[in-house]
Structure formats: structure tokens, C-alpha cells
Scaffold this active site. Structure first.
Site, PDB file in Angstrom:
ATOM      1  N   GLU A 181      -0.029  -8.531   7.938  1.00 35.92           N
ATOM      2  CA  GLU A 181       1.121  -9.303   8.583  1.00 35.92           C
ATOM      3  C   GLU A 181       0.630  -8.622   9.629  1.00 35.92           C
ATOM      4  O   GLU A 181       1.319  -9.926  11.126  1.00 35.92           O
ATOM      5  CB  GLU A 181       2.805  -9.254   8.963  1.00 35.92           C
ATOM      6  CG  GLU A 181       2.648  -9.764   6.772  1.00 35.92           C
ATOM      7  CD  GLU A 181       4.386  -9.542   6.139  1.00 35.92           C
ATOM      8  OE1 GLU A 181       4.093  -8.093   6.565  1.00 35.92           O
ATOM      9  OE2 GLU A 181       5.143 -10.117   6.141  1.00 35.92           O
ATOM     10  N   GLN A 213      -7.836  -7.768   5.972  1.00 39.16           N
ATOM     11  CA  GLN A 213      -6.883  -8.507   6.120  1.00 39.16           C
ATOM     12  C   GLN A 213      -5.844  -8.378   7.474  1.00 39.16           C
ATOM     13  O   GLN A 213      -5.347 -10.197   7.596  1.00 39.16           O
ATOM     14  CB  GLN A 213      -5.517  -6.987   5.868  1.00 39.16           C
ATOM     15  CG  GLN A 213      -5.567  -6.851   4.288  1.00 39.16           C
ATOM     16  CD  GLN A 213      -4.539  -7.895   3.156  1.00 39.16           C
ATOM     17  OE1 GLN A 213      -4.934  -8.969   3.735  1.00 39.16           O
ATOM     18  NE2 GLN A 213      -3.141  -7.464   3.386  1.00 39.16           N
ATOM     19  N   ALA A 228       1.134  -0.942   0.197  1.00 42.74           N
ATOM     20  CA  ALA A 228       0.177  -0.537   0.515  1.00 42.74           C
ATOM     21  C   ALA A 228       0.958   0.822   0.691  1.00 42.74           C
ATOM     22  O   ALA A 228       0.063   2.276  -0.402  1.00 42.74           O
ATOM     23  CB  ALA A 228      -0.784  -0.366   1.262  1.00 42.74           C
TER      24      ALA A 228
HETATM   25 MO1  MOS Z   1       5.443 -11.613   3.314  1.00 44.37          MO
HETATM   26  S1  MOS Z   1       5.784 -13.014   4.412  1.00 44.37           S
HETATM   27  O1  MOS Z   1       6.270 -10.844   2.808  1.00 44.37           O
HETATM   28  O2  MOS Z   1       4.388 -12.037   1.484  1.00 44.37           O
END
Ligand code: MOS
Length: 745
Positions: free
Chosen positions: A711, A644, A515
Site C-alpha cells: 500500500e 508492488q 509478509a
Molecule cells: Mo487492502 S485495502 O487491506 O486489500
């Protein structure tokens, strides 16, 4: 020029949603070509040794078989002369499929059968007879700890642990309160729904179009052109859709090499799709063994942190990730000693998997903090607030922004944390013990250099293009939003083109940076087009904007209008006419602000609260409630953003309770290589996941003020579950996943 924020911050549905649910979105293994041949990989059966003999006579008799490639007859490629390291490769020499007779890990591809049909290739593959000479192997990390080493070469983009600060040893010895333990998280595989696949379309004359499962088409492009010494322009890589990856598609995988090799040799199109069990024959989240010691004053203030991790890597590459560094920046502490080492085991090289390193390190740290809170009779959240880090002590920099306090508060309120009875086993309902646990999450808010092109046409349609990927994250949608806002257009007037190596350069989609990176580039390209169009508009005869400067006009509804008098405007079409063009196309490149990064540390934060119910007799754990409060800068699209975080939390619940790649050390092989025995959470495992975003003003590290969300949802989640299990049962489980056997004595 002021921006029209109609779409930024609004919950827009995925622009590619319809294509996906109707099956119109095509994945790498679904593209067809006239004369398509099918490759099937024969996987090796031993962990270490050599191929003494390989007999393909029976296999070759299967009708439809075109060629069986082995190390004996494989074509000579550039592969043999040089070992190309792709964009995200760790230091070392990447694995070379069919290179020679040596076996370096179990499941290593030993042959590729190419046939007219998939079924013929598969049948023939079953008839390939391989005779091995085994050599002793070691896949048990615990047996290699004595040989652990500090990586001799750092992996690009991965910070080694900071130098020790203060005197952690002395401070720990003197601390009135202390906890010290070992922690372990089982290795995991990514298990995306879409298996790895490459369809290589032979265009004639050595020209290839490659449909690859990859998180960055240009990584595949550079790999293929380099390894096979092909002209850059002769190879185009497309990956418009990726059916989940989680890091497994960061590096080109061996099916790509094999499919390209076969295509070049047979001069026809070839597809190679890995089977589900072959998805366990390359990278995985590394086996990592940790020890953590925390020393504190009676009021809970941390006096010492020591955190050490030893992670497994392959014999041929030094895979590295950030495991322990988080312990130096998550809380304020003046005496910190962090160590990270590797040990070689006879498996394939580990591979980044969603927030590589962070959920491991934070499992240890956040479990330790929970133990400390319990020992000091402090509320776990209060302990975290007392140790709140106002700056990044690893680097001495200020955080670019950090609204973790607000996340703690909002998350705790939503969860009802204040009603928690601190005593373990204090809450129950029927045969179930109820536990509440919490943890902190932290992850990098990165940005990479990226380029994008924006093309505006006189009919008021916009195309934005950059070579990034959408691995299910919502990239198409947010790029559409950013483009639409730049011109005040509707979502449906904008097309985002990505997943194509021929588009302007973009990094792989990873590291939660897409993003900020691709988004900033798209916005910059749109702004450049906007300036050009505005120049044309001012030049127009009798232009109502003749005396306007760019700070006092707004793009909306296909027009450029005066900000203080919207009745005075020029349409996009008229402006283009004035400029004598019917389209404006511009490309821009954006890069991180090095000056800002020398002063500020950009991180995303999470406060995660979990409720578990544990069947007292059976030991079965159910997660009945999760609240994850996220501080991640500005949110472009609350709808895809929420998805996400939910996805990340589900990943964290898998890590906590079910996911475990089991190595049979006698065979040196992952033995639960299927979705029946490797348990990813299923729908029935997932209950309420409440996602909150706190206001966070991030204006230092990228023009959009975003931090990335792919993440952070996993970081801290497993620790919160383990802490909740402790609260429910009084049992502290330091080895994930928390399976029933660990809860039954
Ligand atoms: Mo992520 S583990 O940088 O797809």
C-alpha cells in the site's frame, strides 16, 4: 540456528508466473463442475424505495431457466435470523441480498436467474420486470454534512483520531504563516481485472467446495458456514489465484451469498459472476471531504495542525478508515486537532481500497505543506526536513524504525531535485510546462497472528502451507523464499500452498501485513521442523553432529553441516532415517509482540518525487517521471517488491489524474460503471517509475524485519502530482482527479 540467506533479499521471479501467463492459473469464475448451473444477477434500478411488483413470467419461459430467486421466493436461511459480520466488517448490519422488498441503494441485487447456461440466464434476466415505488434518496455527501456524526462504535483495527494536543486554535491564530483549504478526492472503485465470481461446487449431501474471489478463504468459509448454518467441515473455500482485488475482495460480496443460496436450494453446482458494471454495485473508496489548516513560524516549523474529514457511509454500516491521524504523526507539531466524522448517504457501504484513508488524508496534508513551502519561500523538501518527526506524537511512542530521512535524500538525488527552480511556471519545453513536486507517504507496518505448517520429506522437498492469499502481490514467491532459506534448499524444491480455508489459520491478505504475518508463521514452522530434524541427526550412530549445538550448524544443499567444518554433515534423508520417519510436519503460530508494540510504532515511509508536463493550451497532464524512495524494513524480494510499489504508484497516478466514480445524484447511481468511462491509467499513461529501497533495520516488530509494501506506493503519490502541477502551472488543484477542465479557466 543460523539462517542461510540465499533467497531472502534476492530478486526472484514469481514462482506462479508461468501458471499465470500461460492461463493455467485458474480464477474463481473459471472452475467447472459436472452439472454446473449459471446465475445472473438482476440489479435494481432505483436508489431507495421498495419493490412493488416483480414479474418473472416471461423470464421463466426462456429455455434452460431453472429458477429465478427473488425476495418473494428465496429460501429461508440463517441470514434471516442473524446478521453475520465478516472478519473485516465495519459496525452495523451487513447488507442482506434478496432479504425483503426494500431498496437501499442503486444497483442492489433484486433477483438471481439460474439457468443451464450463462447466456440463458442473462437473456432471462433481461426479461425480469420489476416495478418500484421510489422514495427520496440522497447520495450527495455535501447535502448531508450538517448531519455528520462521530462513529458511535469504533471499527475494529481502525484507530479513531487521537485526542487533541496543545491548543491548535490559539497556535494557529498566532502563527505568522498559515494556509487553510478544503480538499476533495473523488470516490473510486477498485476495478480489478478479475470480476467478482463464486463457483459453488455441490459435492452432495450439503457439502460444498467454493471457489471464491476473496482475499482470505477463511473469511468466506466463516461467512458461509455462519450465514447458512452449515457444519464447518462441510464447506471448503479455495482461492488459489486472485486477479487483483485492492481491497474489493476483503469482504465476501453478494455474488457469493447468491451462488451458495442457489446451490443449496437446487442441490447442484452454481456459478455467479458479476459483470463489469455490477462491479460498481458494492464497496468503493468513500467520498471524503476534508479541511486542513497549517500554521508555522517563518522558519517553517509547524505550530498548528487542524485536519478534519467527513466521509460518506451507507445507511446500514459505519464504514471507517484512518484519514486524519496521519497529520498527527507525519511531522513534529505540538498543537494538533484532528476530527473524523461520517455522514450517511444512500449508497452501498464503502470498502477498504489500497491504503484506505491514507492517500486521502496525505493528499490534504502534503498539498498543504507544499502551499506552506511556497508561501514561506522554502524548498518543499527542506520544509519537511525541518519538521521531521522523530517520534509518533499521536501515541508518544518511538518509531520502531524510520529511515525516511535517507529516503528523502536518496530519492532527491536520484530525481535531481536540487536542480529545481522554485518558481512556478519556470520550466518549459515547447508548448509544455514542466513541474516537479514531492510528497511524503506513510502507512502502517502491521502484523497479525497467523499459523503455518511446514512439511519436509526425506527426498529434500518442502511444502509450506497457510490459508493466506496471493492477490498478485508475490505471496507464493516470498513464502517459497523463506521456506527455502530455512533449509538451504533451491526455490524449485519448495511448494507454497495458500488460498485454501482448510490450511492453518491466516488473516485475510490486506493491510500490507501478509509478509510479516504469514511469512513469520512459515518461518517459525520451518524452524520447528529444522529443530526436529537436527535432533534426529544428532542421534544418528556416529553422527558428525553429535556434539554440535544448534548455533553451530547450517542447513544447506539438503544437508545439516557444521558451520566451521562443512565437510562434516548429515543429509536430510539420513537424519530422517535416524528418526525413523520419512517426513516431518509441524505447525506453528506467530503473533505480534505486544510488549514491543506498547513501546514502538511501526510505520512504513515513502518519499515520492514526480515530474509532470502540462500542455499549456490543452491542460492535459502527463506524468513523465516518478521516483519513489521507500523505507520498509528488510526487502524479501526486490523484484516483487518493486512491482508492488510500481502498482501502488500507478494507483496514485490514477487517483491524481483520471479515476473518479461519478454519482448522478438525480438517480443516486454511479453512472460511469465501465472501464471505458472510469479511467484507470493505461500503459500509455505510465512512463518511468523508479523505485528505491533504503536500508532500514527493523528488528522490533516481527522476526523477519519486514514492513509490507502493498500500500505504501499509493500514499503521497497523488499529492506529489498535484504539487508538481502547481509547480508547472501555478494552479493549485485541491480536488482530485486533476482533469483538464480544472486546469483550463
Ligand atoms: Mo487492502 S485495502 O487491506 O486489500
Amino acid at each position: 540456528m543460523p539462517n542461510n540467506e540465499t533467497h531472502f533479499g534476492a530478486p526472484r521471479s514469481r514462482v506462479d508466473g508461468r501458471l499465470k501467463v500461460t492461463g493455467a492459473a485458474k480464477y474463481a469464475g473459471e472452475f467447472i463442475a459436472p452439472d454446473l448451473a449459471h446465475g445472473y444477477v438482476v440489479s435494481g434500478a432505483i436508489a431507495k424505495g421498495r419493490i412493488a411488483a416483480i414479474d418473472t413470467a416471461e423470464a421463466e419461459k426462456v429455455p434452460g431457466v431453472l429458477r429465478i430467486f427473488t425476495h418473494r421466493n428465496r429460501p429461508t436461511t440463517a441470514w434471516l435470523n442473524r446478521s453475520y459480520r465478516d472478519a473485516v466488517a465495519p459496525p452495523g448490519a451487513p447488507f442482506r441480498p434478496l432479504y425483503d422488498e426494500n431498496i437501499v441503494y442503486s444497483g442492489q441485487p433484486v433477483a438471481l436467474v439460474v439457468a443451464e447456461s450463462f447466456e440463458a440466464a442473462r437473456d432471462a434476466a433481461a426479461l425480469v420486470r420489476v416495478t418500484y415505488e421510489s422514495a427520496p434518496h440522497e447520495t450527495n455527501l455535501r447535502n448531508r454534512l450538517a448531519e455528520a456524526y462521530v462513529p458511535p462504535k469504533e471499527r475494529a483495527g481502525i484507530d479513531p483520531p487521537p485526542n487533541p494536543r496543545g491548543d491548535a486554535g490559539a497556535a494557529y491564530a498566532a502563527a505568522p504563516a498559515k494556509v487553510e483549504s478544503g480538499y476533495h478526492v473523488a470516490p473510486e472503485h477498485h476495478n480489478p481485472m478479475e470480476p467478482h465470481a463464486s463457483t459453488v461446487v455441490w459435492e452432495g449431501d450439503g457439502k460444498l467446495i467454493i471457489h471464491d474471489k476473496i482475499q482470505g478463504a477463511q473469511n468466506t468459509h466463516d461467512y458461509v458456514t455462519s450465514v447458512f448454518s452449515l457444519p464447518q467441515k462441510d464447506v471448503r473455500v479455495l482461492s488459489p489465484f486472485v486477479g487483483g482485488a485492492f481491497g474489493s475482495g476483503l469482504r465476501p460480496q453478494y455474488q457469493l451469498f447468491l451462488a451458495v443460496m442457489a446451490s443449496l436450494e437446487l442441490k447442484r453446482s452454481v456459478r455467479v459472476v458479476l459483470t463489469r458494471d455490477q462491479m460498481f454495485t458494492f464497496g468503493y473508496r468513500p467520498d471524503t471531504i476534508q479541511t486542513l489548516a497549517l500554521g508555522a513560524n517563518p522558519d517553517g516549523r509547524l505550530q498548528a495542525i487542524r485536519h478534519e474529514a467527513i466521509a460518506g457511509t451507507s445507511p446500514f454500516e459505519d464504514y471507517q478508515e484512518v484519514v486524519v491521524n496521519w497529520s498527527g504523526l507525519a511531522y513534529h507539531c505540538d498543537n494538533v486537532d484532528l476530527k473524523y466524522r461520517l455522514a450517511k448517504i444512500d449508497t452501498y457501504t464503502p470498502l477498504d481500497m489500497r491504503a484506505p484513508g491514507a492517500p486521502l488524508g496525505m493528499f490534504a496534508l502534503e498539498s498543504g505543506m507544499d502551499e506552506l513551502a511556497h508561501a514561506l519561500k522554502l524548498d518543499p523538501l527542506e520544509l519537511r526536513l525541518r519538521n521531521y518527526a522523530e517520534m509518533d506524537q499521536n501515541t508518544g511512542k518511538q518509531f520502531s524504525s524510520k529511515e525516511l530521512r535517507a529516503a528523502y535524500q536518496l530519492g532527491a538525488e536520484r530525481f535531481g531535485w536540487a536542480r529545481r527552480n522554485p518558481a512556478p511556471r519556470s520550466m518549459r519545453e515547447g508548448h509544455e510546462l514542466i513541474g516537479w513536486g514531492m510528497a511524503t507517504g506513510v502507512w502502517e507496518a502491521g502484523m497479525q497472528q497467523a499459523s503455518a505448517r511446514a512439511t519436509l520429506t526425506a527426498d529434500g522437498r518442502l511444502e509450506v502451507a497457510t490459508a493466506t492469499a496471493d492477490i498478485g502481490t508475490g505471496t507464493y514467491t516470498i513464502l517459497t523464499q523463506i521456506g527455502a532459506d530455512a533449509f538451504g534448499l533451491r526455490m524449485e524444491d519448495v511448494t507454497a500452498r495458500i488460498g485454501d480455508s482448510s490450511l492453518p489459520a491466516s488473516p485475510i491478505e490486506g493491510g500490507s501485513w501478509t509478509a510479516a504475518s504469514a511469512g513469520s508463521a512459515v518461518q517459525a514452522a520451518c524452524y520447528a521442523v529444522r529443530e526436529t530434524l537436527f535432533r534426529y541427526a544428532r542421534r544418528m550412530e556416529n553422527s558428525p553432529l553429535a556434539n554440535a549445538d544448534s548455533d553451530h550448524v547450517l542447513f544447506a544443499e539438503g544437508r545439516i553441516a557444521l558451520l566451521n567444518d562443512p565437510s562434516r554433515f548429515v543429509t536430510i534423508a539420513d537424519a530422517m532415517r535416524a528418526g525413523g520417519v520419512d517426513r516431518i510436519e509441524q505447525e506453528e503460530t506467530t503473533a505480534p509482540d505486544k510488549g514491543a508494540l506498547s513501546r514502538f510504532s511501526p510505520y512504513t515511509h515513502a518519499a515520492v518525487f514526480v515530474e509532470v508536463r502540462v500542455d499549456e493550451e490543452l491542460g492535459a497532464v502527463r506524468v513523465t517521471r516518478v521516483v519513489d524512495a521507500i523505507a520498509a524494513g528488510r526487502i524479501i524480494n526486490p523484484k516483487t517488491a518493486r512491482s508492488q510499489i510500481i502498482g501502488g504508484v500507478v494507483f496514485g497516478l490514477g487517483m491524481a489524474l483520471t479515476e473518479e466514480s461519478m454519482l448522478d445524484h438525480r438517480l443516486g447511481r454511479f453512472m460511469n460503471h465501465n472501464l471505458a468511462e472510469y479511467h484507470v491509467p493505461a500503459n500509455a499513461d505510465i512512463r518511468e517509475i523508479d523505485v528505491l529501497f533504503v536500508e532500514e533495520d527493523e528488528n522490533r516488530t516481527n522476526p523477519l524485519g519486514v514492513k509490507g509494501l502493498g500500500e505504501i506506493g499509493i500514499v503521497g503519490t497523488a499529492a506529489a502530482v498535484a504539487n508538481a502541477v502547481f509547480h508547472a502551472t501555478g494552479k493549485r488543484i485541491r480536488e482530485l482527479p486533476i482533469t483538464i477542465d480544472k486546469l483550463l479557466d
